[in-house]
Motif scaffolding. Structure first.
Motif, short mmCIF file in Angstrom:
data_model
loop_
_atom_site.label_atom_id
_atom_site.label_comp_id
_atom_site.label_asym_id
_atom_site.label_seq_id
_atom_site.Cartn_x
_atom_site.Cartn_y
_atom_site.Cartn_z
N UNK A 1 1.70 48.92 -30.34
CA UNK A 1 2.24 49.47 -29.12
C UNK A 1 1.20 49.29 -28.03
N UNK A 2 1.52 48.44 -27.06
CA UNK A 2 0.62 48.19 -25.94
C UNK A 2 1.39 48.38 -24.64
N UNK A 3 0.65 48.63 -23.56
CA UNK A 3 1.28 48.81 -22.25
C UNK A 3 1.63 47.44 -21.66
N UNK A 4 2.35 47.45 -20.54
CA UNK A 4 2.78 46.19 -19.92
C UNK A 4 1.60 45.36 -19.45
N UNK A 5 0.56 46.03 -18.98
CA UNK A 5 -0.62 45.33 -18.47
C UNK A 5 -1.35 44.59 -19.60
N UNK A 6 -1.47 45.23 -20.76
CA UNK A 6 -2.21 44.64 -21.89
C UNK A 6 -1.36 43.67 -22.70
N UNK A 7 -0.06 43.63 -22.47
CA UNK A 7 0.81 42.72 -23.22
C UNK A 7 0.48 41.26 -22.92
N UNK A 8 -0.04 40.99 -21.74
CA UNK A 8 -0.42 39.63 -21.36
C UNK A 8 -1.67 39.18 -22.11
N UNK A 9 -2.49 40.12 -22.57
CA UNK A 9 -3.75 39.79 -23.23
C UNK A 9 -3.60 39.53 -24.73
N UNK A 10 -2.41 39.76 -25.28
CA UNK A 10 -2.21 39.60 -26.72
C UNK A 10 -2.40 38.16 -27.13
N UNK A 11 -2.96 37.96 -28.32
CA UNK A 11 -3.15 36.59 -28.82
C UNK A 11 -1.82 36.04 -29.31
N UNK A 12 -1.76 34.74 -29.43
CA UNK A 12 -0.52 34.07 -29.80
C UNK A 12 -0.35 34.07 -31.31
N UNK A 13 0.90 34.01 -31.74
CA UNK A 13 1.24 33.97 -33.15
C UNK A 13 1.05 32.54 -33.65
N UNK A 14 0.58 32.41 -34.88
CA UNK A 14 0.34 31.10 -35.46
C UNK A 14 1.65 30.56 -36.04
N UNK A 15 2.27 29.66 -35.30
CA UNK A 15 3.48 28.99 -35.76
C UNK A 15 3.35 27.51 -35.42
N UNK A 16 4.02 26.64 -36.14
CA UNK A 16 3.93 25.22 -35.81
C UNK A 16 4.59 24.92 -34.48
N UNK A 17 4.07 23.92 -33.78
CA UNK A 17 4.65 23.51 -32.51
C UNK A 17 5.99 22.84 -32.75
N UNK A 18 6.92 23.00 -31.81
CA UNK A 18 8.27 22.49 -32.01
C UNK A 18 8.36 20.99 -31.78
N UNK A 19 7.62 20.46 -30.84
CA UNK A 19 7.73 19.05 -30.48
C UNK A 19 6.47 18.30 -30.88
N UNK A 20 6.61 17.03 -31.14
CA UNK A 20 5.47 16.23 -31.57
C UNK A 20 4.56 15.85 -30.42
N UNK A 21 5.07 15.79 -29.20
CA UNK A 21 4.23 15.42 -28.07
C UNK A 21 3.25 16.55 -27.75
N UNK A 22 2.00 16.29 -27.89
CA UNK A 22 0.98 17.28 -27.57
C UNK A 22 0.81 18.37 -28.62
#
Length: 97
Positions: A1-22
């Motif tokens: 549970x985080x506030x709206x301001x700190x939600x931008x600071x959350x790290x990203x989830x490790x999932x495979x990228x959808x497209x092969x470019x980049x």
């Protein structure tokens, strides 16, 4: 549970990228190497020595920059990262189990 301001600071989830470019998980264009030894090539893996601890219960917190674990943050009604009051838990029936 985080506030709206700190939600931008959350790290990203490790999932495979959808497209092969980049994408970083493909074998083309210098992405993932075939037969790569993961122990020798680790970059940003989770290390138990560098983790933070919860202020209240001293349990390890896995999110970078967090002060409280999820259980303590919800029971106190505060943001897990900055400690700002987010939820009023005065009328909640909570146990300490």
């Amino acid at each position: 549970m985080v506030c709206d301001k700190c939600e931008k600071k959350l790290s990203k989830v490790i999932v495979p990228d959808k497209w092969k470019e980049g994408a970083s998980n493909t074998t083309e264009n210098g992405g993932r190497k075939i037969n790569e030894n993961k122990l020798l090539s680790k970059k940003n893996r989770w290390s138990p020595l560098g983790t933070n601890k919860c202020i209240i219960c001293k349990q390890q917190v896995h999110q970078n920059g967090s002060k409280y674990c999820h259980t303590c943050a919800y029971s106190k009604g505060v943001c897990a990262m900055c400690g700002k009051q987010v939820l009023d838990t005065k009328n909640y029936k909570q146990s300490n189990v």
